[in-house]
Design a protein around this motif. Structure first.
Motif, mmCIF file in Angstrom:
data_model
loop_
_atom_site.group_PDB
_atom_site.id
_atom_site.type_symbol
_atom_site.label_atom_id
_atom_site.label_comp_id
_atom_site.label_asym_id
_atom_site.label_seq_id
_atom_site.Cartn_x
_atom_site.Cartn_y
_atom_site.Cartn_z
ATOM 1 N N GLY A 271 0.766 -1.182 -0.067
ATOM 2 C CA GLY A 271 0.145 -0.023 0.226
ATOM 3 C C GLY A 271 0.480 1.433 -0.814
ATOM 4 O O GLY A 271 0.216 2.127 -0.661
ATOM 5 N N TYR A 272 1.907 1.187 1.181
ATOM 6 C CA TYR A 272 2.858 2.594 0.806
ATOM 7 C C TYR A 272 2.930 2.282 -0.607
ATOM 8 O O TYR A 272 4.013 3.742 -0.962
ATOM 9 C CB TYR A 272 3.798 2.038 2.132
ATOM 10 C CG TYR A 272 4.264 3.833 2.446
ATOM 11 C CD1 TYR A 272 3.462 4.973 3.054
ATOM 12 C CD2 TYR A 272 5.688 3.905 2.326
ATOM 13 C CE1 TYR A 272 3.516 5.373 3.534
ATOM 14 C CE2 TYR A 272 5.923 5.408 2.809
ATOM 15 C CZ TYR A 272 5.309 6.112 3.398
ATOM 16 O OH TYR A 272 5.545 6.858 3.802
ATOM 17 N N GLY A 273 3.653 1.056 -0.983
ATOM 18 C CA GLY A 273 4.831 1.498 -2.206
ATOM 19 C C GLY A 273 3.842 1.871 -3.242
ATOM 20 O O GLY A 273 3.905 3.126 -4.019
ATOM 21 N N PHE A 274 2.555 1.745 -3.198
ATOM 22 C CA PHE A 274 1.156 2.612 -4.469
ATOM 23 C C PHE A 274 0.981 3.805 -3.886
ATOM 24 O O PHE A 274 0.598 4.586 -5.313
ATOM 25 C CB PHE A 274 -0.023 1.043 -4.602
ATOM 26 C CG PHE A 274 0.303 -0.090 -4.945
ATOM 27 C CD1 PHE A 274 1.012 0.443 -6.781
ATOM 28 C CD2 PHE A 274 -0.073 -0.998 -4.728
ATOM 29 C CE1 PHE A 274 1.090 -1.220 -7.498
ATOM 30 C CE2 PHE A 274 0.323 -1.883 -5.328
ATOM 31 C CZ PHE A 274 0.297 -2.482 -6.611
ATOM 32 N N LYS A 275 0.998 4.305 -2.966
ATOM 33 C CA LYS A 275 1.148 5.298 -2.455
ATOM 34 C C LYS A 275 2.057 6.276 -2.819
ATOM 35 O O LYS A 275 1.716 7.546 -3.260
ATOM 36 C CB LYS A 275 0.645 5.287 -1.703
ATOM 37 C CG LYS A 275 0.075 6.715 -0.361
ATOM 38 C CD LYS A 275 0.457 6.602 1.216
ATOM 39 C CE LYS A 275 0.653 7.871 1.441
ATOM 40 N NZ LYS A 275 -0.014 8.243 3.488
ATOM 41 N N THR A 276 2.880 5.603 -2.629
ATOM 42 C CA THR A 276 4.382 6.532 -3.197
ATOM 43 C C THR A 276 4.369 6.488 -4.329
ATOM 44 O O THR A 276 4.649 7.956 -5.785
ATOM 45 C CB THR A 276 5.640 5.636 -2.222
ATOM 46 O OG1 THR A 276 5.742 5.468 -1.175
ATOM 47 C CG2 THR A 276 7.141 6.486 -3.701
ATOM 48 N N LYS A 277 3.648 5.096 -5.592
ATOM 49 C CA LYS A 277 4.118 6.132 -6.931
ATOM 50 C C LYS A 277 2.850 6.562 -7.472
ATOM 51 O O LYS A 277 3.249 7.890 -8.478
ATOM 52 C CB LYS A 277 3.726 4.571 -7.434
ATOM 53 C CG LYS A 277 3.648 4.313 -9.203
ATOM 54 C CD LYS A 277 3.869 2.903 -9.529
ATOM 55 C CE LYS A 277 3.987 2.931 -10.727
ATOM 56 N NZ LYS A 277 4.006 1.602 -11.538
ATOM 57 N N LYS A 278 2.001 6.762 -6.828
ATOM 58 C CA LYS A 278 0.692 8.009 -6.658
ATOM 59 C C LYS A 278 1.169 9.464 -6.868
ATOM 60 O O LYS A 278 1.179 10.214 -7.895
ATOM 61 C CB LYS A 278 -1.373 7.791 -5.974
ATOM 62 C CG LYS A 278 -1.536 8.633 -6.389
ATOM 63 C CD LYS A 278 -2.936 8.077 -6.181
ATOM 64 C CE LYS A 278 -4.094 8.894 -5.987
ATOM 65 N NZ LYS A 278 -5.182 8.710 -5.162
ATOM 66 N N LYS A 279 1.720 8.838 -6.211
ATOM 67 C CA LYS A 279 2.159 11.277 -5.230
ATOM 68 C C LYS A 279 3.650 11.304 -6.984
ATOM 69 O O LYS A 279 3.663 12.445 -6.944
ATOM 70 C CB LYS A 279 2.875 11.100 -4.270
ATOM 71 C CG LYS A 279 3.250 12.200 -3.569
ATOM 72 C CD LYS A 279 4.188 12.331 -2.356
ATOM 73 C CE LYS A 279 3.399 12.225 -0.921
ATOM 74 N NZ LYS A 279 3.528 11.841 -0.027
ATOM 75 N N MET A 280 4.006 10.538 -6.417
ATOM 76 C CA MET A 280 5.013 10.498 -7.809
ATOM 77 C C MET A 280 5.186 11.049 -9.034
ATOM 78 O O MET A 280 5.340 11.583 -10.124
ATOM 79 C CB MET A 280 6.452 9.705 -7.708
ATOM 80 C CG MET A 280 7.286 9.418 -6.365
ATOM 81 S SD MET A 280 8.252 8.328 -6.528
ATOM 82 C CE MET A 280 9.515 8.959 -7.393
#
Length: 61
Positions: free
Chosen positions: A46-55
């Motif tokens: 979840g944190y990885g996908f959240k980081t990808k979305k933010k980037m």
């Protein structure tokens, strides 16, 4: 190939380790370890996908 995003490499290694710990916990018959590993995997992914979305929104991906 473009430059490597090392943060995603670290996320993927952490997710693989969480998956491996699920297998180890099953082999040891540890219900607590299984649950803890699954929660860790969900958190990491979840944190990885959240980081990808933010980037992606910032245009740095």
């Amino acid at each position: 190939m473009k430059d490597i995003k090392w943060v995603f490499v670290l996320y993927s290694i952490a997710a693989v380790l969480a998956m491996c710990s699920i297998g180890v916990s099953v082999a040891l018959s540890s219900l607590f370890g299984i649950i803890l590993s699954i929660v860790a995997l969900i958190f990491i992914m979840g944190y990885g996908f959240k980081t990808k979305k933010k980037m992606r929104e910032l245009g740095t991906l």
